[in-house]
Motif scaffolding. Structure first.
Motif, PDB file in Angstrom:
ATOM      1  N   ILE A  82       0.838  -1.208   0.000  1.00  0.00           N
ATOM      2  CA  ILE A  82       0.000   0.000   0.000  1.00  0.00           C
ATOM      3  C   ILE A  82       0.871   1.256   0.000  1.00  0.00           C
ATOM      4  O   ILE A  82       0.621   2.197  -0.760  1.00  0.00           O
ATOM      5  N   ARG A  83       1.897   1.292   0.862  1.00  0.00           N
ATOM      6  CA  ARG A  83       2.765   2.479   0.935  1.00  0.00           C
ATOM      7  C   ARG A  83       3.486   2.733  -0.395  1.00  0.00           C
ATOM      8  O   ARG A  83       3.594   3.876  -0.849  1.00  0.00           O
ATOM      9  N   LYS A  84       3.958   1.671  -1.020  1.00  0.00           N
ATOM     10  CA  LYS A  84       4.650   1.806  -2.312  1.00  0.00           C
ATOM     11  C   LYS A  84       3.682   2.352  -3.369  1.00  0.00           C
ATOM     12  O   LYS A  84       4.013   3.286  -4.104  1.00  0.00           O
ATOM     13  N   LEU A 123       3.434   6.155  -5.464  1.00  0.00           N
ATOM     14  CA  LEU A 123       3.280   6.301  -6.920  1.00  0.00           C
ATOM     15  C   LEU A 123       2.074   7.181  -7.242  1.00  0.00           C
ATOM     16  O   LEU A 123       2.141   8.047  -8.126  1.00  0.00           O
ATOM     17  N   LEU A 124       0.983   6.958  -6.518  1.00  0.00           N
ATOM     18  CA  LEU A 124      -0.227   7.740  -6.753  1.00  0.00           C
ATOM     19  C   LEU A 124      -0.019   9.204  -6.380  1.00  0.00           C
ATOM     20  O   LEU A 124      -0.438  10.109  -7.109  1.00  0.00           O
ATOM     21  N   VAL A 125       0.630   9.451  -5.248  1.00  0.00           N
ATOM     22  CA  VAL A 125       0.906  10.823  -4.820  1.00  0.00           C
ATOM     23  C   VAL A 125       1.754  11.531  -5.880  1.00  0.00           C
ATOM     24  O   VAL A 125       1.485  12.680  -6.251  1.00  0.00           O
ATOM     25  N   ASP A 176      -3.025  19.959 -12.297  1.00  0.00           N
ATOM     26  CA  ASP A 176      -3.828  20.880 -13.115  1.00  0.00           C
ATOM     27  C   ASP A 176      -5.104  20.212 -13.619  1.00  0.00           C
ATOM     28  O   ASP A 176      -6.044  20.891 -14.024  1.00  0.00           O
ATOM     29  N   PHE A 177      -5.132  18.883 -13.581  1.00  0.00           N
ATOM     30  CA  PHE A 177      -6.268  18.131 -14.127  1.00  0.00           C
ATOM     31  C   PHE A 177      -7.106  17.427 -13.064  1.00  0.00           C
ATOM     32  O   PHE A 177      -8.265  17.116 -13.300  1.00  0.00           O
ATOM     33  N   PHE A 178      -6.516  17.152 -11.907  1.00  0.00           N
ATOM     34  CA  PHE A 178      -7.203  16.369 -10.882  1.00  0.00           C
ATOM     35  C   PHE A 178      -7.166  17.051  -9.523  1.00  0.00           C
ATOM     36  O   PHE A 178      -6.195  17.732  -9.192  1.00  0.00           O
ATOM     37  N   GLU A 179      -8.215  16.839  -8.765  1.00  0.00           N
ATOM     38  CA  GLU A 179      -8.255  17.194  -7.344  1.00  0.00           C
ATOM     39  C   GLU A 179      -8.556  15.923  -6.587  1.00  0.00           C
ATOM     40  O   GLU A 179      -9.261  15.049  -7.090  1.00  0.00           O
ATOM     41  N   TRP A 180      -8.035  15.843  -5.369  1.00  0.00           N
ATOM     42  CA  TRP A 180      -8.314  14.643  -4.584  1.00  0.00           C
ATOM     43  C   TRP A 180      -8.152  14.891  -3.106  1.00  0.00           C
ATOM     44  O   TRP A 180      -7.557  15.886  -2.701  1.00  0.00           O
ATOM     45  N   VAL A 181      -8.704  13.993  -2.348  1.00  0.00           N
ATOM     46  CA  VAL A 181      -8.467  13.943  -0.907  1.00  0.00           C
ATOM     47  C   VAL A 181      -7.548  12.741  -0.726  1.00  0.00           C
ATOM     48  O   VAL A 181      -7.968  11.606  -0.960  1.00  0.00           O
ATOM     49  N   PRO A 182      -6.279  12.957  -0.372  1.00  0.00           N
ATOM     50  CA  PRO A 182      -5.348  11.831  -0.266  1.00  0.00           C
ATOM     51  C   PRO A 182      -5.855  10.769   0.712  1.00  0.00           C
ATOM     52  O   PRO A 182      -6.365  11.089   1.780  1.00  0.00           O
TER      53      PRO A 182
END
Length: 199
Positions: A170-172, A176-178, A186-192
């Protein structure tokens, strides 16, 4: 889906309160309070929250429990992603521990990755409720398969190793996702995400 449709099929009234990214995927206790009716018997939540991978703040859990106590309402918490908090220090108490009318529902499929085992459990401090659940469950599943029971024992004996391995994955993947979200901001917003393997 079955959590909301099942009760409706037997004539219960179900009120759904969707969570939103703008509120950090947190439960709005004021909205829950407003939705409570005199006949309300149970609040059903999912923490850590799937599919956002977020975790209720401890103060929100306490407020929700205080609200449920005030109205003598059970809280059933689907805790299938519990034990996969990215920071174990942020892990909430299980609802069955935190509240005398709390019900925790757990499965081996998510934290331990043991989907084929098909074993889960319900925990609560309410012994009378456990008796009622046992009576109802008896008609659906008299007993799990012996193979599933043996596999569950094997998994739980290796619990610490399996959970650590899954958290490494999960951490790895989260790193990558972060990184991706940072390059594509510029294209995406998210709640980590902060719990589970889904975001």
């Amino acid at each position: 889906q079955s959590v909301s449709e099942g009760p409706a099929l037997v004539g219960s009234r179900v009120t759904t309160l969707p969570l939103s990214a703008s509120y950090g995927w947190q439960i709005d206790v004021a909205a829950v309070k407003e939705a409570i009716q005199p006949e309300t018997r149970i609040i059903v939540i999912n923490e850590p929250y799937n599919p956002a991978g977020t975790l209720m703040r401890l103060e929100v859990q306490r407020e929700l429990i205080d609200l449920a106590k005030e109205h003598n309402i059970y809280i059933l918490c689907d805790e299938v992603y519990r034990m996969l908090e990215h920071e174990p220090s942020k892990r909430l108490p299980a609802m069955a521990e935190a509240y005398s009318q709390g019900i925790s529902v757990v499965t081996m499929s998510k934290p331990w990755g043991a989907c084929g085992v098909t074993i889960g459990w319900i925990a609560t401090q309410d012994c009378e409720l456990i008796d009622k659940i046992s009576d109802v469950q008896y008609f659906g599943t008299a007993c799990p398969s012996r193979a599933s029971e043996i596999q569950a024992i094997m998994v739980l004996r290796s619990s610490e190793w399996i959970l650590e391995r899954n958290m490494q994955i999960i951490r790895k993947n989260k790193a990558l996702l972060v990184s991706f979200m940072e390059t594509q901001k510029d294209f995406f917003e998210w709640v980590p995400p902060c719990a589970g393997a889904i975001a």
